[in-house]
Design a protein around this motif. Sequence first.
Motif, PDB file in Angstrom:
ATOM      1  N   VAL A 133       0.863  -1.186   0.000  1.00 41.44           N
ATOM      2  CA  VAL A 133       0.000   0.000   0.000  1.00 41.44           C
ATOM      3  C   VAL A 133       0.894   1.229   0.000  1.00 41.44           C
ATOM      4  CG1 VAL A 133      -1.772   1.305   1.234  1.00 41.44           C
ATOM      5  CG2 VAL A 133      -1.822  -1.207   1.265  1.00 41.44           C
ATOM      6  N   LEU A 134       0.639   2.153  -0.912  1.00 40.24           N
ATOM      7  CA  LEU A 134       1.341   3.437  -0.945  1.00 40.24           C
ATOM      8  C   LEU A 134       0.380   4.512  -0.478  1.00 40.24           C
ATOM      9  CD1 LEU A 134       3.003   3.243  -4.483  1.00 40.24           C
ATOM     10  CD2 LEU A 134       3.916   2.413  -2.318  1.00 40.24           C
ATOM     11  N   MET A 135       0.757   5.263   0.530  1.00 40.54           N
ATOM     12  CA  MET A 135      -0.062   6.373   1.001  1.00 40.54           C
ATOM     13  C   MET A 135       0.648   7.675   0.662  1.00 40.54           C
ATOM     14  SD  MET A 135      -1.668   5.172   4.641  1.00 40.54           S
ATOM     15  CE  MET A 135      -2.650   3.672   4.781  1.00 40.54           C
ATOM     16  N   ASP A 136       0.046   8.441  -0.230  1.00 38.78           N
ATOM     17  CA  ASP A 136       0.633   9.708  -0.666  1.00 38.78           C
ATOM     18  C   ASP A 136      -0.489  10.719  -0.857  1.00 38.78           C
ATOM     19  OD1 ASP A 136       2.436  11.616  -1.510  1.00 38.78           O
ATOM     20  OD2 ASP A 136       2.603  10.842  -3.550  1.00 38.78           O
ATOM     21  N   TYR A 191      -3.648   9.054   7.133  1.00 33.67           N
ATOM     22  CA  TYR A 191      -2.879   7.812   7.074  1.00 33.67           C
ATOM     23  C   TYR A 191      -3.321   6.808   8.136  1.00 33.67           C
ATOM     24  CZ  TYR A 191       0.512   9.843   3.764  1.00 33.67           C
ATOM     25  OH  TYR A 191       1.118  10.387   2.657  1.00 33.67           O
ATOM     26  N   LEU A 192      -3.471   7.249   9.381  1.00 34.48           N
ATOM     27  CA  LEU A 192      -3.871   6.315  10.428  1.00 34.48           C
ATOM     28  C   LEU A 192      -5.296   5.816  10.242  1.00 34.48           C
ATOM     29  CD1 LEU A 192      -3.388   4.715  12.955  1.00 34.48           C
ATOM     30  CD2 LEU A 192      -3.821   6.784  14.315  1.00 34.48           C
ATOM     31  N   VAL A 230       3.575  -1.248   3.865  1.00 32.29           N
ATOM     32  CA  VAL A 230       2.861   0.021   3.733  1.00 32.29           C
ATOM     33  C   VAL A 230       3.905   1.124   3.681  1.00 32.29           C
ATOM     34  CG1 VAL A 230       1.133   1.561   4.729  1.00 32.29           C
ATOM     35  CG2 VAL A 230       0.909  -0.929   5.030  1.00 32.29           C
ATOM     36  N   LEU A 231       3.909   1.878   2.583  1.00 27.93           N
ATOM     37  CA  LEU A 231       4.864   2.968   2.412  1.00 27.93           C
ATOM     38  C   LEU A 231       4.145   4.292   2.638  1.00 27.93           C
ATOM     39  CD1 LEU A 231       6.815   1.770  -0.757  1.00 27.93           C
ATOM     40  CD2 LEU A 231       7.227   1.226   1.634  1.00 27.93           C
ATOM     41  N   LEU A 232       4.601   5.039   3.617  1.00 23.52           N
ATOM     42  CA  LEU A 232       4.044   6.348   3.936  1.00 23.52           C
ATOM     43  C   LEU A 232       4.935   7.400   3.295  1.00 23.52           C
ATOM     44  CD1 LEU A 232       3.424   5.722   7.748  1.00 23.52           C
ATOM     45  CD2 LEU A 232       1.884   5.204   5.835  1.00 23.52           C
ATOM     46  N   THR A 234       8.537   6.407   4.814  1.00 23.01           N
ATOM     47  CA  THR A 234       8.700   5.411   5.865  1.00 23.01           C
ATOM     48  C   THR A 234       8.053   4.113   5.410  1.00 23.01           C
ATOM     49  OG1 THR A 234       8.686   7.081   7.615  1.00 23.01           O
ATOM     50  CG2 THR A 234       8.163   4.828   8.251  1.00 23.01           C
ATOM     51  N   GLU A 235       8.765   3.009   5.566  1.00 26.91           N
ATOM     52  CA  GLU A 235       8.221   1.698   5.222  1.00 26.91           C
ATOM     53  C   GLU A 235       7.905   0.926   6.488  1.00 26.91           C
ATOM     54  OE1 GLU A 235       9.392  -2.557   3.063  1.00 26.91           O
ATOM     55  OE2 GLU A 235      10.741  -0.831   2.864  1.00 26.91           O
ATOM     56  N   ILE A 236       6.657   0.505   6.611  1.00 25.71           N
ATOM     57  CA  ILE A 236       6.255  -0.334   7.726  1.00 25.71           C
ATOM     58  C   ILE A 236       5.770  -1.669   7.176  1.00 25.71           C
ATOM     59  CG2 ILE A 236       5.655   1.632   9.177  1.00 25.71           C
ATOM     60  CD1 ILE A 236       2.756   1.145   8.552  1.00 25.71           C
ATOM     61  N   PHE A 237       5.792  -2.680   8.030  1.00 23.83           N
ATOM     62  CA  PHE A 237       5.419  -4.026   7.602  1.00 23.83           C
ATOM     63  C   PHE A 237       4.344  -4.564   8.519  1.00 23.83           C
ATOM     64  CE2 PHE A 237       6.078  -8.683   7.315  1.00 23.83           C
ATOM     65  CZ  PHE A 237       5.926  -8.828   5.937  1.00 23.83           C
TER      66      PHE A 237
END
Length: 266
Positions: free
Chosen positions: A187-190, A196-197, A216-218, A253-256
């Motif tokens: 998922v890319l959030m831009d 975002y949350l 998930v890439l923020l 920021t990359e989260i998993f």
Amino acid sequence: MWLVVACVPLLPAILVACARYGVDAASLCRGAVAWALRLLRGRACAKSTHAFVFSRCTHGQADSVLRTFELYADTRPSPCIGPVTGEALDRALRRLGPSRVLELGMHCGYTSVRVLRLLPSAGRLIAVELDPLAAELGEEVILVAGFKHSQVHGQFQVLTSSSAEAIPTLGLFLEVNRGISEGLDMVLMDHNPGQYLPDLLALEREGLLRPSGCSVLLIYSSRRAAADGGEVMDWIRARPDRYSVKSELPFMTEIFYQNKSTRVDE
């Protein structure tokens, strides 16, 4: 006055997030205003960006489309993430090899093209964009880059709506058109950092994040935007059983996410 009008569509999502998850209302409102400013600036340059790319790139060549975007951004305001963040995105795509990607906030299509050129032949991108003008121009850029559009067999689909409206429909959309039951790989959030949350919570609640692992890439347009989206990182760090932070760059920021249990924590 125009900022109030621009932020009105976000009020339901803000109120729901505040009531249900205890998210700070002031932080979300600041994020909404920053996003509204970015949206209006984006609309102001969307047509000129599109015209420049459309007229100067080599049609059918994704790399040419990206280089033309970057040439435009060298001397003019542009909503595209740029080559530095773009190369970090490329590294994540090559490392993870996702097949099902969701992009929230497509702007003029630069990021969409970067993603599509690295997906496998059977891969699929779903891009959600609130602004109808940006969605239309971004879709044209994707087509110019040589990617096919079809609800059933295409490589991408553009949904023109808010993320809050789109997310509850994605499960049925993916299942009906692609037979996918495992969820999204990436998922890319831009879009609006204040969203975002709430969007991450909605994606998890709808079962759209692949339980065995979803990145998930923020993406943040500025350090101020990163600050406006800071509550999502606090929430993630408080849940090490499901989330981990893989990398933190100045603007991405990359989260998993990983959850092999069927139990839903409230």
